[in-house]
Write a protein that holds these residues in place. Structure first.
Motif, PDB file in Angstrom:
ATOM      1  N   VAL A  18       0.856  -1.178   0.000  1.00  0.00           N
ATOM      2  CA  VAL A  18       0.000   0.000   0.000  1.00  0.00           C
ATOM      3  C   VAL A  18       0.896   1.233   0.000  1.00  0.00           C
ATOM      4  N   CYS A  19       0.740   2.047  -1.037  1.00  0.00           N
ATOM      5  CA  CYS A  19       1.469   3.311  -1.132  1.00  0.00           C
ATOM      6  C   CYS A  19       0.483   4.445  -0.910  1.00  0.00           C
ATOM      7  N   GLU A  20       0.688   5.189   0.156  1.00  0.00           N
ATOM      8  CA  GLU A  20      -0.157   6.350   0.400  1.00  0.00           C
ATOM      9  C   GLU A  20       0.422   7.553  -0.342  1.00  0.00           C
ATOM     10  N   LEU A  21      -0.431   8.198  -1.130  1.00  0.00           N
ATOM     11  CA  LEU A  21      -0.060   9.421  -1.824  1.00  0.00           C
ATOM     12  C   LEU A  21      -0.621  10.587  -1.030  1.00  0.00           C
ATOM     13  N   THR A  22       0.154  11.661  -0.962  1.00  0.00           N
ATOM     14  CA  THR A  22      -0.291  12.784  -0.154  1.00  0.00           C
ATOM     15  C   THR A  22       0.148  14.105  -0.759  1.00  0.00           C
ATOM     16  N   ALA A  23      -0.489  15.150  -0.280  1.00  0.00           N
ATOM     17  CA  ALA A  23      -0.155  16.542  -0.600  1.00  0.00           C
ATOM     18  C   ALA A  23      -0.795  17.382   0.505  1.00  0.00           C
ATOM     19  N   PRO A  24      -0.391  18.627   0.641  1.00  0.00           N
ATOM     20  CA  PRO A  24      -1.045  19.482   1.640  1.00  0.00           C
ATOM     21  C   PRO A  24      -2.546  19.606   1.369  1.00  0.00           C
ATOM     22  N   VAL A  25      -3.327  19.760   2.430  1.00  0.00           N
ATOM     23  CA  VAL A  25      -4.782  19.822   2.314  1.00  0.00           C
ATOM     24  C   VAL A  25      -5.234  20.891   1.334  1.00  0.00           C
ATOM     25  N   ASP A  26      -4.604  22.066   1.343  1.00  0.00           N
ATOM     26  CA  ASP A  26      -5.037  23.127   0.420  1.00  0.00           C
ATOM     27  C   ASP A  26      -4.783  22.730  -1.038  1.00  0.00           C
ATOM     28  N   VAL A  27      -3.713  21.990  -1.283  1.00  0.00           N
ATOM     29  CA  VAL A  27      -3.421  21.501  -2.641  1.00  0.00           C
ATOM     30  C   VAL A  27      -4.458  20.464  -3.050  1.00  0.00           C
ATOM     31  N   VAL A  64      -9.287  18.877  -6.382  1.00  0.00           N
ATOM     32  CA  VAL A  64     -10.649  18.361  -6.579  1.00  0.00           C
ATOM     33  C   VAL A  64     -11.595  19.462  -7.020  1.00  0.00           C
ATOM     34  N   THR A  65     -11.360  20.688  -6.584  1.00  0.00           N
ATOM     35  CA  THR A  65     -12.197  21.809  -7.017  1.00  0.00           C
ATOM     36  C   THR A  65     -12.032  22.041  -8.510  1.00  0.00           C
ATOM     37  N   GLU A  66     -10.809  21.924  -8.995  1.00  0.00           N
ATOM     38  CA  GLU A  66     -10.522  22.147 -10.412  1.00  0.00           C
ATOM     39  C   GLU A  66     -11.096  21.057 -11.307  1.00  0.00           C
ATOM     40  N   ARG A  67     -11.076  19.830 -10.847  1.00  0.00           N
ATOM     41  CA  ARG A  67     -11.442  18.724 -11.733  1.00  0.00           C
ATOM     42  C   ARG A  67     -12.921  18.358 -11.726  1.00  0.00           C
ATOM     43  N   GLU A  68     -13.635  18.662 -10.652  1.00  0.00           N
ATOM     44  CA  GLU A  68     -15.024  18.202 -10.542  1.00  0.00           C
ATOM     45  C   GLU A  68     -15.984  19.132 -11.270  1.00  0.00           C
ATOM     46  N   PRO A  69     -16.997  18.567 -11.940  1.00  0.00           N
ATOM     47  CA  PRO A  69     -17.868  19.358 -12.808  1.00  0.00           C
ATOM     48  C   PRO A  69     -18.985  20.128 -12.108  1.00  0.00           C
ATOM     49  N   THR A  70     -19.335  19.750 -10.869  1.00  0.00           N
ATOM     50  CA  THR A  70     -20.451  20.432 -10.204  1.00  0.00           C
ATOM     51  C   THR A  70     -20.036  20.917  -8.823  1.00  0.00           C
ATOM     52  N   ASP A  71     -20.730  21.932  -8.337  1.00  0.00           N
ATOM     53  CA  ASP A  71     -20.466  22.432  -6.990  1.00  0.00           C
ATOM     54  C   ASP A  71     -20.726  21.352  -5.945  1.00  0.00           C
ATOM     55  N   GLU A  72     -21.750  20.538  -6.173  1.00  0.00           N
ATOM     56  CA  GLU A  72     -22.070  19.469  -5.227  1.00  0.00           C
ATOM     57  C   GLU A  72     -20.917  18.477  -5.096  1.00  0.00           C
ATOM     58  N   TRP A  73     -20.351  18.045  -6.228  1.00  0.00           N
ATOM     59  CA  TRP A  73     -19.213  17.122  -6.192  1.00  0.00           C
ATOM     60  C   TRP A  73     -17.986  17.772  -5.586  1.00  0.00           C
ATOM     61  N   ARG A  74     -17.756  19.050  -5.938  1.00  0.00           N
ATOM     62  CA  ARG A  74     -16.583  19.751  -5.384  1.00  0.00           C
ATOM     63  C   ARG A  74     -16.662  19.796  -3.865  1.00  0.00           C
ATOM     64  N   GLU A  75     -17.827  20.184  -3.344  1.00  0.00           N
ATOM     65  CA  GLU A  75     -17.993  20.300  -1.898  1.00  0.00           C
ATOM     66  C   GLU A  75     -17.881  18.932  -1.223  1.00  0.00           C
ATOM     67  N   SER A  76     -18.479  17.925  -1.827  1.00  0.00           N
ATOM     68  CA  SER A  76     -18.405  16.578  -1.269  1.00  0.00           C
ATOM     69  C   SER A  76     -16.958  16.107  -1.165  1.00  0.00           C
ATOM     70  N   ARG A  94     -14.194  17.952  -1.207  1.00  0.00           N
ATOM     71  CA  ARG A  94     -13.435  18.779  -0.241  1.00  0.00           C
ATOM     72  C   ARG A  94     -13.685  18.280   1.186  1.00  0.00           C
ATOM     73  N   SER A  95     -14.918  17.862   1.465  1.00  0.00           N
ATOM     74  CA  SER A  95     -15.233  17.295   2.786  1.00  0.00           C
ATOM     75  C   SER A  95     -14.476  15.992   3.011  1.00  0.00           C
ATOM     76  N   TRP A  96     -14.366  15.162   1.956  1.00  0.00           N
ATOM     77  CA  TRP A  96     -13.614  13.918   2.070  1.00  0.00           C
ATOM     78  C   TRP A  96     -12.126  14.192   2.289  1.00  0.00           C
ATOM     79  N   VAL A  97     -11.609  15.262   1.702  1.00  0.00           N
ATOM     80  CA  VAL A  97     -10.212  15.644   1.956  1.00  0.00           C
ATOM     81  C   VAL A  97     -10.030  15.936   3.443  1.00  0.00           C
TER      82      VAL A  97
END
Length: 171
Positions: free
Chosen positions: A100-109, A114-126, A128-131
């Motif tokens: 198992v390789c965990e990939l990581t980055a700072p929370v703001d990154v 996910v904000t950039e790639r997701e097509p709807t506000d609902e998915w973006r918010e969901s 971001r909550s999972w982050v």
């Protein structure tokens, strides 16, 4: 005897699991290494889902096809929810070596990705909550075998770092 090696690319949404799986696949292909990528998200694309672990049953069902390829390296990008889910993954791909390789980055990154790639506000918010949820986990050290940061290097560099850590060739 054939042996399969399985790499679980695990991490928060936005950490680069799917992207790195494709990059690792290209490097292995270029190196002539037998491999496959099993996209868990694709295994779960059914509506309505008959049950929560539908993708896990699909993984167990297709695994024998991968396991028959001599010395195959399999990459599975997914979020490992907890130690129990890790045990379920191991059971779905029996007789394989497992990392198992965990990939990581700072929370703001992660949130920006996910904000950039997701097509709807609902998915973006969901997502971001999972982050935030992932960042608050206290069991990550128990789940991972190796750890790679994806924010301070490009995809190719991150993929090569994972491959070197695994010993899957000279990359």
């Amino acid at each position: 005897m054939n042996s399969a090696s399985v790499l679980i690319l695990h991490g928060s949404p936005g950490s680069g699991k799917s992207t790195l799986a494709r990059t690792i696949s290209e490097l292995l292909r270029a190196g002539g290494v037998a491999h496959g990528v099993i996209d868990v998200d694709e295994l779960n694309l059914v509506f309505p889902s008959p049950r929560r672990d539908f993708w896990l049953a699909n993984l167990a069902a297709i695994w024998p096809n991968y396991a028959q390829v001599p010395d195959i390296h399999v990459i599975i990008p997914t979020v490992v929810a907890d130690a129990e889910r890790l045990d379920q993954l191991r059971a779905a791909v029996p007789a394989a070596s497992f990392v198992v390789c965990e990939l990581t980055a700072p929370v703001d990154v992660l949130k920006a990705r996910v904000t950039e790639r997701e097509p709807t506000d609902e998915w973006r918010e969901s997502l971001r909550s999972w982050v935030d949820h992932h960042a608050g986990r206290t069991d990550l050290e128990e789940i991972r075998d190796i750890f790679v940061s994806t924010h301070d290097q490009n995809e190719d560099e991150s993929a090569r770092e994972v491959l070197r850590a695994l010993g899957w060739g000279s990359f």
